[in-house]
Design an enzyme around this catalytic site. Structure first.
Site, short mmCIF file in Angstrom:
data_model
loop_
_atom_site.label_atom_id
_atom_site.label_comp_id
_atom_site.label_asym_id
_atom_site.label_seq_id
_atom_site.Cartn_x
_atom_site.Cartn_y
_atom_site.Cartn_z
CG ASP A 174 18.83 3.23 -6.91
OD1 ASP A 174 18.05 2.35 -6.51
OD2 ASP A 174 19.96 2.99 -7.37
CG ASN A 207 16.30 12.91 -17.06
OD1 ASN A 207 16.16 13.09 -18.27
ND2 ASN A 207 17.46 12.55 -16.54
CE LYS A 252 20.43 -0.37 -5.91
NZ LYS A 252 21.17 0.88 -6.13
N GLY A 266 0.82 -1.21 0.00
CA GLY A 266 0.00 0.00 0.00
C GLY A 266 0.85 1.26 0.00
CB SER A 315 19.06 -5.56 -7.53
OG SER A 315 19.63 -4.88 -8.62
CG ASN A 316 21.61 -6.88 -11.15
OD1 ASN A 316 21.47 -6.45 -12.29
ND2 ASN A 316 22.13 -6.16 -10.18
CB THR A 359 23.23 8.10 -5.88
OG1 THR A 359 23.20 6.77 -5.33
CG2 THR A 359 21.93 8.82 -5.58
CB SER A 411 24.54 3.17 -18.83
OG SER A 411 25.52 3.54 -17.90
N GLY A 416 13.19 8.06 -9.79
CA GLY A 416 14.15 8.38 -8.73
C GLY A 416 15.44 8.87 -9.36
CG LEU A 417 19.38 11.75 -8.84
CD1 LEU A 417 19.15 12.48 -10.17
CD2 LEU A 417 20.01 12.70 -7.83
CG HIS A 458 23.86 -3.98 -5.55
ND1 HIS A 458 24.47 -2.85 -5.11
CD2 HIS A 458 23.63 -3.77 -6.87
CE1 HIS A 458 24.61 -1.99 -6.10
NE2 HIS A 458 24.10 -2.52 -7.19
CE1 TYR A 467 25.85 1.56 -7.22
CE2 TYR A 467 24.13 3.08 -6.55
CZ TYR A 467 24.53 1.97 -7.25
OH TYR A 467 23.60 1.26 -7.98
N1 LIG Z 1 21.01 -2.36 -9.30
C1 LIG Z 1 22.06 -2.35 -10.08
O1 LIG Z 1 22.79 -3.34 -10.22
C2 LIG Z 1 22.39 -1.09 -10.84
C3 LIG Z 1 23.27 -1.16 -11.94
C4 LIG Z 1 23.55 0.01 -12.63
C5 LIG Z 1 22.95 1.21 -12.26
N2 LIG Z 1 22.10 1.26 -11.18
C6 LIG Z 1 21.44 2.52 -10.77
O2 LIG Z 1 20.88 3.12 -11.93
C7 LIG Z 1 21.31 4.48 -12.03
C8 LIG Z 1 21.35 4.92 -13.47
O3 LIG Z 1 22.21 4.12 -14.26
P1 LIG Z 1 23.38 4.73 -15.16
O4 LIG Z 1 23.88 5.97 -14.53
O5 LIG Z 1 24.35 3.65 -15.44
O6 LIG Z 1 22.68 5.01 -16.54
P2 LIG Z 1 21.62 6.03 -17.15
O7 LIG Z 1 20.82 6.68 -16.10
O8 LIG Z 1 20.94 5.25 -18.22
O9 LIG Z 1 22.56 7.09 -17.88
C9 LIG Z 1 23.10 8.16 -17.17
C10 LIG Z 1 23.78 9.15 -18.15
O10 LIG Z 1 22.83 9.61 -19.11
C11 LIG Z 1 23.07 10.97 -19.40
N3 LIG Z 1 21.82 11.73 -19.16
C12 LIG Z 1 21.00 11.68 -18.08
N4 LIG Z 1 19.93 12.50 -18.26
C13 LIG Z 1 20.12 13.12 -19.44
C14 LIG Z 1 19.39 14.11 -20.13
N5 LIG Z 1 18.22 14.59 -19.70
N6 LIG Z 1 19.90 14.54 -21.33
C15 LIG Z 1 21.07 14.05 -21.80
N7 LIG Z 1 21.80 13.11 -21.19
C16 LIG Z 1 21.32 12.65 -20.01
C17 LIG Z 1 24.15 11.46 -18.46
O11 LIG Z 1 25.35 11.59 -19.21
P3 LIG Z 1 26.30 12.87 -18.92
O12 LIG Z 1 26.72 12.74 -17.50
O13 LIG Z 1 27.40 12.67 -19.89
O14 LIG Z 1 25.48 14.07 -19.19
C18 LIG Z 1 24.26 10.38 -17.43
O15 LIG Z 1 25.58 10.19 -16.94
C19 LIG Z 1 22.67 4.47 -11.32
O16 LIG Z 1 23.08 5.76 -10.94
C20 LIG Z 1 22.36 3.57 -10.15
O17 LIG Z 1 21.68 4.28 -9.13
C21 LIG Z 1 21.80 0.11 -10.48
#
Ligand SMILES: NC(=O)c1ccc[n+]([C@@H]2O[C@H](COP(=O)([O-])OP(=O)(O)OC[C@H]3O[C@@H](n4cnc5c(N)ncnc54)[C@H](OP(=O)(O)O)[C@@H]3O)[C@@H](O)[C@H]2O)c1
Length: 348
Positions: free
Chosen positions: A66, A295, A99, A29, A182-183, A39, A235, A36-37, A132, A71
């Site tokens: 997140d 975003n 995580k 609920g 996750s994963n 990190t 990414s 989310g953002l 994680h 991290y």
């Molecule tokens: N659970 C897990 O195993 C796991 C694994 C991976 C990630 N995560 C989580 O997921 C989050 C996001 O993943 P991610 O950072 O790898 O990939 P993402 O969010 O797909 O890509 C992030 C990149 O996209 C670009 N971007 C973001 N918003 C934008 C916009 N409005 N316009 C243009 N470019 C934009 C930025 O590049 P620039 O910096 O060059 O501008 C940024 O560094 C991580 O921070 C983490 O919290 C979790």
């Protein structure tokens, strides 16, 4: 730790009223903001940069963050969250995820690990605590994809359940409100659903237009597990060591680019908007105000058309970016072995 409300953390004029950001309802609920953002700064951004982005994101209307112990920045995000709450945002209005890292699956390690995240984040509880990865295999941050842990182990359900029992205890203790995974894969989640006393509320999984994971997504939704989509933009700036020649680039896909032109936004924004509209919770990362703001704004604007949603559904390339090679446990395996592609858990 008591939070003092000594000011007003008003949302910037160009920000989004947090009440207008869509929310998803979990099986308990509880309501979780539908974006989310992220990190994870990877090699590019310091913890200080990210802590600043957390405050900046809150000031444009984000309420969901997140985080993860691996991290390496929770001790810096903690003061940022305190600053946000001192400014008048109620703890009840924030959603903070953390995580459990892979080297802390041991029964004696789960509690202290969660306590450390809660303390570093300067909170009294987490909204969500995730395992994680389903593998208890440590690897050092930033290592090459060819690196292997000498005592790497496969997924052993009995061991995972020992970890999960400790996760359940965290809920019983009130240290976390929800637990999740996750994963994961469908066969692993099936076993967990069979054996869990407290079922996972969310599964964090890679999801972007070129990697939609329709089967896992549907399984999670059908079973009341909310998908949280990581790497929602594909990414694009991940380190080269995490790229392979066959990886595709979502933000260069003509379908995404054309929709971006119609909306006059960056293609990244289309990926985020699609994710929210499809039903997963994207956690895009950025430290740049114009990016994290756009975003968020797109979640409250007019939806993509049915034709656009259909066109994006048609560009799935099954292109997994976070392949997890470092978690493989024996010679001669390929990363596909981590993901149970045959429909059953890859045997040890
Ligand atoms: N659970 C897990 O195993 C796991 C694994 C991976 C990630 N995560 C989580 O997921 C989050 C996001 O993943 P991610 O950072 O790898 O990939 P993402 O969010 O797909 O890509 C992030 C990149 O996209 C670009 N971007 C973001 N918003 C934008 C916009 N409005 N316009 C243009 N470019 C934009 C930025 O590049 P620039 O910096 O060059 O501008 C940024 O560094 C991580 O921070 C983490 O919290 C979790």
């Amino acid at each position: 730790m008591a939070t003092q409300n000594v000011g007003t953390f008003s949302v910037a004029a160009d920000g989004v009223d947090p009440n207008k950001v869509p929310k998803k309802t979990l099986y308990t609920g509880a309501k979780i903001p539908a974006i989310g953002l992220g990190t994870f700064g990877s090699d590019r951004f310091s913890g200080e940069d990210i802590a600043k982005a957390v405050v900046g994101a809150a000031s444009v209307g984000y309420r969901h963050f997140d985080c993860a112990s691996v991290y390496g920045n929770e001790h810096l995000i903690g003061p940022a969250l305190t600053e946000i709450m001192r400014g008048g945002v109620r703890r009840d209005d924030l959603w903070v995820t953390s995580k459990l890292w892979n080297d802390k699956h041991g029964e004696k390690d789960v509690g202290p690990s969660c306590e450390k995240s809660v303390k570093d984040l300067r909170l009294e509880y987490l909204n969500l605590y995730l395992v994680h990865w389903p593998f208890p295999n440590f690897h050092s941050p930033g290592c090459d994809v060819s690196s292997r842990s000498p005592d790497a182990k496969p997924y052993i359900h009995e061991n995972f359940m020992k970890t999960w029992r400790q996760m359940e205890k965290l809920v019983e203790r009130g240290l976390v409100r929800h637990i999740g995974t996750s994963n994961m894969t469908v066969p692993k989640l099936k076993l967990l659903l069979r054996d869990a006393r407290i079922k996972p509320a969310c599964n964090e999984m890679e999801q972007h237009p070129h990697f939609q994971q329709p089967e896992l997504f549907k399984f999670a939704m059908d079973n009341g597990i909310q998908p949280i989509g990581f790497c929602p933009i594909g990414s694009p700036t991940r380190p080269d060591r995490d790229k392979t020649q066959t990886d595709t680039v979502d933000i260069q896909d003509p379908v995404i680019v054309n929709i971006a032109k119609r909306l006059n936004v960056h293609p990244a924004v289309v990926c985020v908007k699609w994710a929210v509209q499809r039903g997963q919770i994207p956690i895009p990362f950025s430290v740049f105000r114009n990016e994290y703001l756009s975003n968020l704004q797109c979640t409250a604007s007019a939806p993509l058309t049915a034709e656009e949603m259909k066109a994006i559904a048609g560009i799935d390339r099954n292109c997994r970016l976070i392949k997890g090679q470092v978690f493989l446990w024996k010679d001669g395996q390929t990363w596909e072995d981590l993901w149970d592609l045959s429909g059953r858990i890859t045997p040890p």
